[in-house]
Design a protein around this motif. Structure first.
Motif, PDB file in Angstrom:
ATOM      1  N   ILE A  61       7.837 -12.187 -15.218  1.00  0.00           N
ATOM      2  CA  ILE A  61       9.050 -11.429 -14.903  1.00  0.00           C
ATOM      3  C   ILE A  61      10.268 -12.170 -15.455  1.00  0.00           C
ATOM      4  N   GLU A  62      11.210 -11.408 -15.992  1.00  0.00           N
ATOM      5  CA  GLU A  62      12.481 -11.972 -16.426  1.00  0.00           C
ATOM      6  C   GLU A  62      13.607 -11.071 -15.942  1.00  0.00           C
ATOM      7  N   ARG A  63      14.810 -11.636 -15.887  1.00  0.00           N
ATOM      8  CA  ARG A  63      15.954 -10.862 -15.441  1.00  0.00           C
ATOM      9  C   ARG A  63      16.698 -10.300 -16.658  1.00  0.00           C
ATOM     10  N   VAL A  64      16.984  -9.022 -16.584  1.00  0.00           N
ATOM     11  CA  VAL A  64      17.818  -8.355 -17.576  1.00  0.00           C
ATOM     12  C   VAL A  64      18.988  -7.747 -16.809  1.00  0.00           C
ATOM     13  N   GLY A  65      20.120  -8.400 -16.904  1.00  0.00           N
ATOM     14  CA  GLY A  65      21.252  -8.006 -16.069  1.00  0.00           C
ATOM     15  C   GLY A  65      20.935  -8.318 -14.621  1.00  0.00           C
ATOM     16  N   ARG A  66      21.013  -7.331 -13.767  1.00  0.00           N
ATOM     17  CA  ARG A  66      20.708  -7.517 -12.343  1.00  0.00           C
ATOM     18  C   ARG A  66      19.305  -7.017 -12.001  1.00  0.00           C
ATOM     19  N   CYS A  67      18.528  -6.666 -13.002  1.00  0.00           N
ATOM     20  CA  CYS A  67      17.187  -6.113 -12.762  1.00  0.00           C
ATOM     21  C   CYS A  67      16.094  -7.118 -13.123  1.00  0.00           C
ATOM     22  N   ALA A  68      15.020  -7.060 -12.381  1.00  0.00           N
ATOM     23  CA  ALA A  68      13.821  -7.856 -12.683  1.00  0.00           C
ATOM     24  C   ALA A  68      12.857  -6.964 -13.448  1.00  0.00           C
ATOM     25  N   VAL A  69      12.516  -7.370 -14.660  1.00  0.00           N
ATOM     26  CA  VAL A  69      11.644  -6.551 -15.502  1.00  0.00           C
ATOM     27  C   VAL A  69      10.481  -7.404 -15.993  1.00  0.00           C
ATOM     28  N   PRO A  70       9.359  -6.769 -16.283  1.00  0.00           N
ATOM     29  CA  PRO A  70       8.195  -7.546 -16.744  1.00  0.00           C
ATOM     30  C   PRO A  70       8.365  -8.044 -18.172  1.00  0.00           C
ATOM     31  N   THR A  71       7.850  -9.231 -18.418  1.00  0.00           N
ATOM     32  CA  THR A  71       7.758  -9.743 -19.787  1.00  0.00           C
ATOM     33  C   THR A  71       6.617  -9.016 -20.482  1.00  0.00           C
ATOM     34  N   ALA A  72       6.382  -9.364 -21.740  1.00  0.00           N
ATOM     35  CA  ALA A  72       5.259  -8.753 -22.468  1.00  0.00           C
ATOM     36  C   ALA A  72       3.946  -9.058 -21.751  1.00  0.00           C
ATOM     37  N   ALA A  73       3.814 -10.316 -21.273  1.00  0.00           N
ATOM     38  CA  ALA A  73       2.592 -10.679 -20.526  1.00  0.00           C
ATOM     39  C   ALA A  73       2.540  -9.921 -19.211  1.00  0.00           C
ATOM     40  N   GLY A  74       3.716  -9.775 -18.579  1.00  0.00           N
ATOM     41  CA  GLY A  74       3.762  -9.028 -17.321  1.00  0.00           C
ATOM     42  C   GLY A  74       3.377  -7.584 -17.520  1.00  0.00           C
ATOM     43  N   GLN A  75       3.801  -6.997 -18.653  1.00  0.00           N
ATOM     44  CA  GLN A  75       3.463  -5.611 -18.951  1.00  0.00           C
ATOM     45  C   GLN A  75       1.953  -5.461 -19.173  1.00  0.00           C
ATOM     46  N   THR A  76       1.376  -6.452 -19.850  1.00  0.00           N
ATOM     47  CA  THR A  76      -0.082  -6.429 -20.055  1.00  0.00           C
ATOM     48  C   THR A  76      -0.810  -6.477 -18.720  1.00  0.00           C
ATOM     49  N   LEU A  77      -0.308  -7.331 -17.810  1.00  0.00           N
ATOM     50  CA  LEU A  77      -0.918  -7.408 -16.482  1.00  0.00           C
ATOM     51  C   LEU A  77      -0.818  -6.085 -15.754  1.00  0.00           C
ATOM     52  N   LEU A  78       0.369  -5.423 -15.858  1.00  0.00           N
ATOM     53  CA  LEU A  78       0.556  -4.126 -15.206  1.00  0.00           C
ATOM     54  C   LEU A  78      -0.423  -3.089 -15.743  1.00  0.00           C
ATOM     55  N   GLU A  79      -0.683  -3.152 -17.043  1.00  0.00           N
ATOM     56  CA  GLU A  79      -1.608  -2.184 -17.649  1.00  0.00           C
ATOM     57  C   GLU A  79      -3.031  -2.366 -17.124  1.00  0.00           C
ATOM     58  N   GLN A  80      -3.354  -3.588 -16.684  1.00  0.00           N
ATOM     59  CA  GLN A  80      -4.697  -3.854 -16.166  1.00  0.00           C
ATOM     60  C   GLN A  80      -4.830  -3.524 -14.681  1.00  0.00           C
ATOM     61  N   LEU A  81      -3.689  -3.365 -13.999  1.00  0.00           N
ATOM     62  CA  LEU A  81      -3.749  -3.153 -12.550  1.00  0.00           C
ATOM     63  C   LEU A  81      -4.459  -1.876 -12.117  1.00  0.00           C
ATOM     64  N   PRO A  82      -4.349  -0.753 -12.857  1.00  0.00           N
ATOM     65  CA  PRO A  82      -5.129   0.427 -12.437  1.00  0.00           C
ATOM     66  C   PRO A  82      -6.626   0.148 -12.356  1.00  0.00           C
ATOM     67  N   ALA A  83      -7.160  -0.595 -13.337  1.00  0.00           N
ATOM     68  CA  ALA A  83      -8.595  -0.935 -13.309  1.00  0.00           C
ATOM     69  C   ALA A  83      -8.903  -1.846 -12.131  1.00  0.00           C
ATOM     70  N   VAL A  84      -7.964  -2.780 -11.859  1.00  0.00           N
ATOM     71  CA  VAL A  84      -8.137  -3.659 -10.702  1.00  0.00           C
ATOM     72  C   VAL A  84      -8.144  -2.845  -9.424  1.00  0.00           C
ATOM     73  N   THR A  85      -7.241  -1.839  -9.360  1.00  0.00           N
ATOM     74  CA  THR A  85      -7.148  -0.986  -8.174  1.00  0.00           C
ATOM     75  C   THR A  85      -8.447  -0.227  -7.931  1.00  0.00           C
ATOM     76  N   VAL A  86      -8.994   0.353  -8.999  1.00  0.00           N
ATOM     77  CA  VAL A  86     -10.263   1.094  -8.868  1.00  0.00           C
ATOM     78  C   VAL A  86     -11.374   0.162  -8.392  1.00  0.00           C
TER      79      VAL A  86
END
Length: 315
Positions: A61-86
């Motif tokens: 996670i990194e900060r962009v202005g006042r928002c917390a947004v995922p890094t490229a690695a964070g985005q990759t992790l998010l993409e894997q979370l649906p499979a983790v959820t199942v």
């Protein structure tokens, strides 16, 4: 909605709290909002995300202005979370089935009389409430059953006391009255009978290896010289058959003359002084009490308590 579903699934997986915190920070685009949803302090949530980043070896996670947004690695992790959820949902479903249903094998050793007259109701109850439990029942005398519990080829023995083995724990569960049975013409009195009254009658007895035989012999010996049995047999059912054809009297457990065990060709007389044997559950002291074994022990104890209540009501 996808992120919310993932968050709810992770909420039910305590071992994955770090992933849940990460997910909520991204979902809310804020550490403080995520902390509010988690009912934690913002520093605590920040620490959880840093711990996850250390475990994965990359910034998520990194900060962009006042928002917390995922890094490229964070985005990759998010993409894997649906499979983790199942996977987690499938795991939760599989584990909940195990939690609901008790299954496994329990090996019980007991005497023939208990097997015929006490255990059926116990086994019927277990089958109705826990069909996943497989019961193996082996019959034998106390010594045989106790040895098999000791060497762990049986999980549990339901036998007559005494049992004196250091490695075993014996828990009394039922006091079972012993009574005299014979042809009506042999036991003509309708009252309780004493040992001296039985002395003139031919005795039918269990083999000396039977614990119940020891209980009966001790009772007879207190009244004088111990009589020599006319016949020794290896089961209570055999004693009943021999008594029914007039070969003598036998002292047997009352339970063997109740329900399906009742006989029109035999009379039953209580003894004076009263005589009883004590049945006990015997397990190894170091035996892990699995859920199936625990359920079987509980069912035996409950049924024995009901048996006592019924006996008092009938008496």
């Amino acid at each position: 909605m996808l992120m919310q579903g993932i968050s709810e699934t992770l909420a039910n997986a305590p071992a994955l709290t770090l992933l849940r915190s990460f997910c909520l920070v991204v979902q809310e685009r804020s550490f403080s909002q995520a902390a509010e949803l988690l009912q934690l302090s913002q520093p605590a949530v920040s620490l959880q995300v840093r711990q996850l980043e250390r475990q994965l070896g990359t910034r998520l996670i990194e900060r962009v202005g006042r928002c917390a947004v995922p890094t490229a690695a964070g985005q990759t992790l998010l993409e894997q979370l649906p499979a983790v959820t199942v996977a987690l949902e499938g795991l939760a479903h599989a584990l909940s089935a195990h939690a609901r249903e008790v299954s496994g094998q329990v090996r019980i050793g007991t005497g023939l009389t208990v097997c015929l007259y006490l255990l059926p109701a116990v086994l019927r109850q277990i089958r109705a409430s826990h069909p996943g439990i497989d019961i193996v029942v082996v019959t034998g005398n106390t010594e045989e059953c106790v040895k098999r519990v000791e060497d762990n080829s049986l999980d549990l023995a339901l036998v007559t006391l005494p049992v004196n083995r250091r490695a075993l724990l014996a828990t009394p569960v039922l006091h079972d009255e012993l009574v005299a049975v014979a042809r009506p013409e042999m036991l003509m009195s309708s009252e309780a009978v004493a040992a001296r009254e039985l002395r003139s009658l031919p005795q039918l007895a269990l083999q000396k290896s039977a614990s119940t035989r020891g209980v009966v012999d001790a009772w007879l010996r207190r009244a004088g010289e111990l009589p020599h049995p006319q016949m020794e047999l290896d089961s209570v059912e055999a004693l009943k058959e021999m008594a029914a054809i007039g070969l003598g009297y036998a002292v047997i457990p009352r339970m063997a003359m109740q329900g399906r065990g009742a006989r029109d060709d035999l009379v039953l007389r209580p003894l004076t002084p009263r005589l009883q044997r004590t049945l006990a559950m015997v397990l190894r002291k170091d035996k892990p009490l699995s859920r199936p074994l625990s359920m079987v022990c509980k069912s035996i104890q409950e049924h024995c308590a009901q048996w006592v209540t019924q006996e008092k009501a009938c008496g």
